[in-house]
Design a protein around this motif. Structure first.
Motif, short mmCIF file in Angstrom:
data_model
loop_
_atom_site.label_atom_id
_atom_site.label_comp_id
_atom_site.label_asym_id
_atom_site.label_seq_id
_atom_site.Cartn_x
_atom_site.Cartn_y
_atom_site.Cartn_z
N UNK A 138 0.81 -1.21 0.00
CA UNK A 138 0.00 0.00 0.00
C UNK A 138 0.84 1.26 0.00
N UNK A 139 1.98 1.23 0.68
CA UNK A 139 2.81 2.42 0.75
C UNK A 139 3.79 2.54 -0.39
N UNK A 140 3.91 1.50 -1.20
CA UNK A 140 4.90 1.52 -2.28
C UNK A 140 4.42 0.64 -3.44
N UNK A 141 3.34 1.08 -4.10
CA UNK A 141 2.73 0.25 -5.15
C UNK A 141 3.69 -0.07 -6.29
N UNK A 142 4.66 0.82 -6.53
CA UNK A 142 5.58 0.59 -7.63
C UNK A 142 6.39 -0.69 -7.42
N UNK A 143 6.61 -1.04 -6.15
CA UNK A 143 7.41 -2.25 -5.91
C UNK A 143 6.70 -3.50 -6.38
N UNK A 144 5.39 -3.46 -6.39
CA UNK A 144 4.65 -4.62 -6.89
C UNK A 144 4.41 -4.49 -8.40
N UNK A 145 3.72 -3.41 -8.77
CA UNK A 145 3.31 -3.26 -10.18
C UNK A 145 4.52 -3.01 -11.08
N UNK A 146 5.46 -2.23 -10.56
CA UNK A 146 6.65 -1.91 -11.36
C UNK A 146 7.44 -3.18 -11.64
N UNK A 147 7.63 -4.00 -10.62
CA UNK A 147 8.42 -5.22 -10.80
C UNK A 147 7.71 -6.16 -11.77
N UNK A 148 6.42 -6.39 -11.53
CA UNK A 148 5.68 -7.30 -12.40
C UNK A 148 5.65 -6.76 -13.83
N UNK A 149 5.43 -5.44 -13.96
CA UNK A 149 5.35 -4.82 -15.28
C UNK A 149 6.67 -4.91 -16.03
N UNK A 150 7.75 -4.59 -15.34
CA UNK A 150 9.05 -4.62 -16.00
C UNK A 150 9.38 -6.04 -16.47
N UNK A 151 9.13 -7.00 -15.60
CA UNK A 151 9.42 -8.39 -15.94
C UNK A 151 8.64 -8.81 -17.19
N UNK A 152 7.36 -8.46 -17.21
CA UNK A 152 6.53 -8.85 -18.32
C UNK A 152 6.95 -8.16 -19.62
N UNK A 153 7.21 -6.87 -19.49
CA UNK A 153 7.60 -6.12 -20.68
C UNK A 153 8.91 -6.68 -21.24
N UNK A 154 9.86 -6.97 -20.36
CA UNK A 154 11.15 -7.47 -20.83
C UNK A 154 10.99 -8.81 -21.54
N UNK A 155 10.17 -9.69 -20.97
CA UNK A 155 9.94 -10.99 -21.62
C UNK A 155 9.37 -10.78 -23.02
N UNK A 156 8.38 -9.88 -23.12
CA UNK A 156 7.76 -9.60 -24.42
C UNK A 156 8.76 -8.99 -25.38
N UNK A 157 9.54 -8.07 -24.85
CA UNK A 157 10.50 -7.35 -25.68
C UNK A 157 11.57 -8.31 -26.22
N UNK A 158 12.11 -9.15 -25.34
CA UNK A 158 13.12 -10.10 -25.77
C UNK A 158 12.54 -11.07 -26.80
N UNK A 159 11.29 -11.51 -26.56
CA UNK A 159 10.67 -12.41 -27.54
C UNK A 159 10.54 -11.74 -28.89
N UNK A 160 10.19 -10.45 -28.89
CA UNK A 160 10.00 -9.81 -30.19
C UNK A 160 11.35 -9.59 -30.88
N UNK A 161 12.40 -9.34 -30.12
CA UNK A 161 13.73 -9.24 -30.73
C UNK A 161 14.12 -10.57 -31.37
N UNK A 162 13.83 -11.61 -30.63
CA UNK A 162 14.14 -12.95 -31.14
C UNK A 162 13.34 -13.23 -32.42
#
Ligand code: UDP
Ligand code: MG
Length: 316
Positions: free
Chosen positions: A229-253
């Motif tokens: 509750x006091x630091x939403x970025x730690x949850x959403x940011x981490x999950x979002x970055x991980x997901x985006x990176x997976x997608x990004x790497x897949x598209x590079x591949x």
């Protein structure tokens, strides 16, 4: 001892008079000075009429009348703001809770220097299938999530130190979790005491079967808010970055293998023929969305600064 006794009620006209006379008797016998705060949570029967009548004969009686039914949490909140006593007692209006238990709770609170003493209806007189069994499950989940060892989180009968009720912010349907809210606020000295219980002598229960669904949803909220509750970025940011990176790497591949194909002189395959194309696309979109959710969460906290999320015990 100076008590504030808080009683939220919805259509309980038949119980109020007996309830108050028993409270008065117990407090006199134990030399407690007291005030009672009835909160009429939008009753449609004659509860308010009865309260007016009682207030005329007991100077200790104060009351709040809501313009409609807002819910037990809101009723408690309104009276928590008004309470003046050193010890605050909450109890249900339906006579299921015994006023005779008040001295025991107060003594335990004072002697053990506890922040909260919560009632425990060890022997319960409610329907087994619709209430007692689901309630066991619900309490087990609440213990697991909160780490607070209480058998009966939702017992209406509880004793609090005044500073606790002034600090907790009961909203929505969170009255079920006041001990958890208090513990988040730093009031961790919480215990329980067995109390007597009886079947409802008048009227019917005001909470339907959906109480458990709501209770579990609120529990998830509490778990989440207490962790992130006091630091939403730690949850959403981490999950979002991980997901985006997976997608990004897949598209590079995907792009790279397309280039290799073309350099070998193979034409005619579309990138979109490969299922990974859609997976990568979705992951990048979802990742961005999650990241934005975290960012918005942080912005909300910034604009909401005046709502303190800490409680100062002492300053010198
Ligand atoms: N209550 C209230 N507002 C509501 C629902 C209930 O003030 O919207 C009061 C109700 O009058 C009673 C207490 O909360 O004094 C507990 O309600 P109830 O006895 O129906 O719950 P149960 O004992 O069935 O859990
Ligand atoms: Mg009841």
């Amino acid at each position: 001892m100076d008590l504030s006794i808080i009683i939220p009620l919805l259509n309980e006209e038949q119980s109020l008079e007996e309830l108050l006379s028993r409270i008065d008797k117990v407090c006199r016998e134990n030399n407690f000075s007291y005030e009672v705060w009835f909160v009429d949570d939008g009753s449609t029967d004659n509860s308010w009429g009865v309260i007016q009548f009682l207030a005329a004969s007991y100077p200790e009686v104060h009351a709040i009348k809501f313009s409609r039914n807002y819910g037990k949490s809101q009723a408690l909140h309104a009276a928590f703001e008004k309470a003046k006593g050193e010890v605050v007692i909450t109890m249900d209006a339906d006579l299921q809770d015994f006023p005779e238990e008040i001295p025991g709770l107060v003594n335990k609170l004072i002697e053990g220097n506890y922040d909260i003493v919560s009632g425990w209806k060890r022997k319960r007189y409610d329907n087994l299938m619709t209430k007692n069994l689901p309630s066991k499950l619900f309490n087990a989940a609440a213990r697991k999530v909160s780490g607070i060892f209480l058998h009966d989180f939702n017992c209406g009968l509880k004793a609090y130190k005044k500073k606790v009720v002034k600090a907790v912010d009961v909203y929505g349907d969170m009255h079920r979790y006041i001990p958890v809210l208090a513990a988040h606020g730093g009031f961790k000295n919480i215990t329980e005491k067995e109390v007597q219980h009886q079947a409802r002598p008048y009227g019917t229960s005001k909470f339907g079967a959906n109480r458990f669904i709501r209770g579990f949803l609120d529990l998830i909220t509490l778990w989440f808010v207490s962790r992130f509750g006091g630091r939403p970025m730690h949850f959403f940011g981490a999950a979002g970055t991980l997901m985006f990176m997976l997608g990004f790497l897949s598209s590079i591949w995907l792009g790279a293998s397309k280039l290799i194909e073309v350099s070998r002189g193979v034409y005619g395959h579309l990138i979109a023929d490969n299922p990974w194309f859609y997976i990568a696309l979705t992951m990048m979109l979802l990742g961005t969305q999650l990241f934005i959710a975290g960012f918005l969460g942080e912005m909300l906290i910034r604009t909401n600064r005046e709502r303190k999320n800490y409680h100062i015990e002492e300053t010198l």
